[in-house]
Design a protein around this motif. Structure first.
Motif, short mmCIF file in Angstrom:
data_model
loop_
_atom_site.label_atom_id
_atom_site.label_comp_id
_atom_site.label_asym_id
_atom_site.label_seq_id
_atom_site.Cartn_x
_atom_site.Cartn_y
_atom_site.Cartn_z
N ASP A 208 0.81 -1.22 0.00
CA ASP A 208 0.00 0.00 0.00
C ASP A 208 0.85 1.27 0.00
O ASP A 208 0.36 2.35 0.35
CB ASP A 208 -0.94 0.00 1.21
CG ASP A 208 -1.88 -1.20 1.17
OD1 ASP A 208 -2.39 -1.51 0.07
OD2 ASP A 208 -2.09 -1.84 2.22
N LEU A 209 2.12 1.13 -0.36
CA LEU A 209 2.99 2.30 -0.40
C LEU A 209 3.36 2.63 -1.84
O LEU A 209 3.54 1.72 -2.66
CB LEU A 209 4.28 2.03 0.40
CG LEU A 209 4.12 1.70 1.89
CD1 LEU A 209 5.48 1.35 2.50
CD2 LEU A 209 3.48 2.88 2.63
N ASP A 210 3.50 3.90 -2.14
CA ASP A 210 4.05 4.25 -3.44
C ASP A 210 5.57 4.24 -3.32
O ASP A 210 6.13 3.88 -2.28
CB ASP A 210 3.51 5.61 -3.93
CG ASP A 210 3.90 6.77 -3.01
OD1 ASP A 210 4.72 6.56 -2.09
OD2 ASP A 210 3.37 7.88 -3.22
N PHE A 211 6.24 4.63 -4.40
CA PHE A 211 7.70 4.53 -4.41
C PHE A 211 8.34 5.34 -3.27
O PHE A 211 9.14 4.81 -2.49
CB PHE A 211 8.24 4.98 -5.77
CG PHE A 211 9.73 5.02 -5.81
CD1 PHE A 211 10.47 3.85 -5.79
CD2 PHE A 211 10.41 6.23 -5.86
CE1 PHE A 211 11.87 3.87 -5.81
CE2 PHE A 211 11.79 6.27 -5.88
CZ PHE A 211 12.52 5.09 -5.86
N GLY A 213 7.03 6.40 -0.53
CA GLY A 213 6.65 5.82 0.75
C GLY A 213 7.49 4.59 1.07
O GLY A 213 7.87 4.37 2.24
N SER A 214 7.80 3.80 0.06
CA SER A 214 8.63 2.61 0.26
C SER A 214 10.05 3.01 0.66
O SER A 214 10.65 2.41 1.56
CB SER A 214 8.68 1.77 -1.02
OG SER A 214 7.39 1.43 -1.45
N VAL A 215 10.58 4.03 -0.02
CA VAL A 215 11.93 4.51 0.31
C VAL A 215 11.97 5.03 1.75
O VAL A 215 12.88 4.70 2.52
CB VAL A 215 12.38 5.61 -0.69
CG1 VAL A 215 13.73 6.20 -0.27
CG2 VAL A 215 12.47 5.05 -2.10
N ASP A 216 10.95 5.81 2.11
CA ASP A 216 10.89 6.36 3.48
C ASP A 216 10.82 5.24 4.51
O ASP A 216 11.46 5.32 5.57
CB ASP A 216 9.67 7.27 3.64
CG ASP A 216 9.82 8.58 2.86
OD1 ASP A 216 10.94 8.87 2.38
OD2 ASP A 216 8.81 9.31 2.71
N ALA A 217 10.04 4.19 4.23
CA ALA A 217 9.89 3.09 5.18
C ALA A 217 11.22 2.37 5.39
O ALA A 217 11.58 2.01 6.53
CB ALA A 217 8.82 2.11 4.68
N VAL A 218 11.99 2.16 4.32
CA VAL A 218 13.30 1.52 4.45
C VAL A 218 14.27 2.45 5.17
O VAL A 218 15.02 2.03 6.06
CB VAL A 218 13.84 1.09 3.07
CG1 VAL A 218 15.31 0.66 3.17
CG2 VAL A 218 13.00 -0.05 2.50
N MET A 219 14.24 3.74 4.81
CA MET A 219 15.13 4.71 5.47
C MET A 219 14.88 4.74 6.98
O MET A 219 15.82 4.88 7.77
CB MET A 219 14.95 6.10 4.86
CG MET A 219 15.66 6.33 3.53
SD MET A 219 17.46 6.09 3.58
CE MET A 219 17.97 7.50 4.56
N ALA A 220 13.62 4.62 7.37
CA ALA A 220 13.29 4.65 8.80
C ALA A 220 13.96 3.47 9.53
O ALA A 220 14.47 3.63 10.65
CB ALA A 220 11.77 4.61 8.99
N VAL A 221 13.99 2.31 8.89
CA VAL A 221 14.64 1.14 9.49
C VAL A 221 16.15 1.37 9.58
O VAL A 221 16.80 1.07 10.60
CB VAL A 221 14.35 -0.15 8.67
CG1 VAL A 221 15.09 -1.35 9.26
CG2 VAL A 221 12.85 -0.41 8.59
N VAL A 222 16.71 1.95 8.54
CA VAL A 222 18.16 2.21 8.51
C VAL A 222 18.54 3.20 9.61
O VAL A 222 19.50 2.98 10.37
CB VAL A 222 18.59 2.75 7.13
CG1 VAL A 222 20.06 3.17 7.15
CG2 VAL A 222 18.34 1.70 6.04
N ILE A 223 17.77 4.28 9.70
CA ILE A 223 18.10 5.34 10.67
C ILE A 223 17.97 4.82 12.10
O ILE A 223 18.81 5.11 12.96
CB ILE A 223 17.19 6.58 10.42
CG1 ILE A 223 17.65 7.27 9.12
CG2 ILE A 223 17.26 7.56 11.58
CD1 ILE A 223 16.62 8.21 8.52
N ALA A 224 16.97 3.99 12.32
CA ALA A 224 16.79 3.41 13.67
C ALA A 224 17.99 2.55 14.07
O ALA A 224 18.30 2.42 15.26
CB ALA A 224 15.50 2.59 13.70
N ALA A 225 18.67 1.97 13.10
CA ALA A 225 19.78 1.05 13.39
C ALA A 225 21.13 1.76 13.49
O ALA A 225 22.11 1.19 13.95
CB ALA A 225 19.86 -0.03 12.31
N ARG A 226 21.19 2.99 13.02
CA ARG A 226 22.48 3.66 12.90
C ARG A 226 23.04 4.20 14.21
O ARG A 226 22.30 4.71 15.01
CB ARG A 226 22.39 4.80 11.89
CG ARG A 226 23.13 4.40 10.64
CD ARG A 226 23.46 5.55 9.76
NE ARG A 226 24.63 5.17 8.94
CZ ARG A 226 25.03 5.82 7.88
NH1 ARG A 226 24.39 6.88 7.49
NH2 ARG A 226 26.09 5.44 7.21
#
Ligand code: C5P
Length: 226
Positions: A208-211, A213-226
């Motif tokens: 249910d995400l557009d492009f 939105g998908s990038v933002d969702a992955v970035m959120a996971v990356v930022i949380a781990a950094r």
């Protein structure tokens, strides 16, 4: 800081490649498309007339493969024996044959070894590497600090793939796409598990995400781990 590796797996049509490239660009990271390596090997086997019924011959070709793969997420280059195959590896002929090549066990061992070396080299030079494929989170780089399974419903994946390949997602195009996508994922999943997340792998569902939105969702996971 230690080189940072972001591993992203998923089925075809999940948006894996375009999302991975956008994430790498935002992070200023290098990029590795492991699927392009299996495609390049498949292209090389056709080019040199290797018998695709002969797993030992394919494995030999894998060990000898003169592959040079670029790491720029905005301009991914793929060269085999100095021939530019960036477009040649994306044809429907190669897409239809690649699983035959990629499911040979000795081929996987060779490619996984090359991928580990490439990821270490790219991450070392750029400070970070986004590596995408089918078994990066589980086999190639299971120790990566960020591991993501990018998924989407079959319907969403078929619609995207159909738009990409046929320029439309009408019923006829979806039907034509279904045969290829479903078969390839079924064949591929006999050797790597990319339909359910392994322990510690974060699922990002893009149905249910557009492009963006998908990038933002992955970035959120990356930022949380950094
Ligand atoms: O990601 P892409 O669709 O370009 O991958 C092409 C093929 O390469 C897959 O269908 C699969 O057969 C193979 N592959 C693989 N392991 C990976 C990446 C791709 O077996 N890590």
């Amino acid at each position: 800081p230690a080189p940072f590796v972001i591993a992203i797996d998923g089925p075809s049509g999940s948006g894996k490649s375009s999302v991975s490239r956008a994430v790498a660009t935002q992070l200023g990271a290098g990029y590795l498309d492991t699927g392009a390596m299996y495609r390049a090997l498949t292209w090389w086997c056709r080019h040199t007339e290797v018998d695709l019924q002969d797993p030992a011959a394919i494995a030999h070709a894998a060990r000898e493969l003169p592959l040079h793969i670029g790491d720029d997420p905005q301009a991914p280059t793929v060269r085999v024996a100095d021939i530019d195959v960036a477009e040649g590896i994306r044809t429907s002929e190669i897409s239809a044959l690649v699983s035959t090549v990629a499911t040979v066990p000795d081929v996987r061992t060779e490619m996984q070894q090359r991928q580990r070396e490439l990821i270490a080299d790219i991450a070392g030079r750029h400070g970070a590497c986004v590596a995408e494929g089918r078994d990066v989170t589980t086999v190639v780089a299971p120790e990566a600090p960020v591991r993501i399974l990018l998924t989407a419903s079959e319907e969403a994946r078929l619609r995207r793939r159909s738009l990409e390949v046929h320029g439309t997602s009408d019923a006829a195009a979806i039907d034509a796409t279904r045969d290829q996508v479903v078969r390839r994922d079924r064949d591929d999943s006999t050797v790597s598990q990319f339909t359910v997340a392994a322990d510690g792998v974060v699922v990002v569902d893009t149905s249910d995400l557009d492009f963006d939105g998908s990038v933002d969702a992955v970035m959120a996971v990356v930022i949380a781990a950094r």
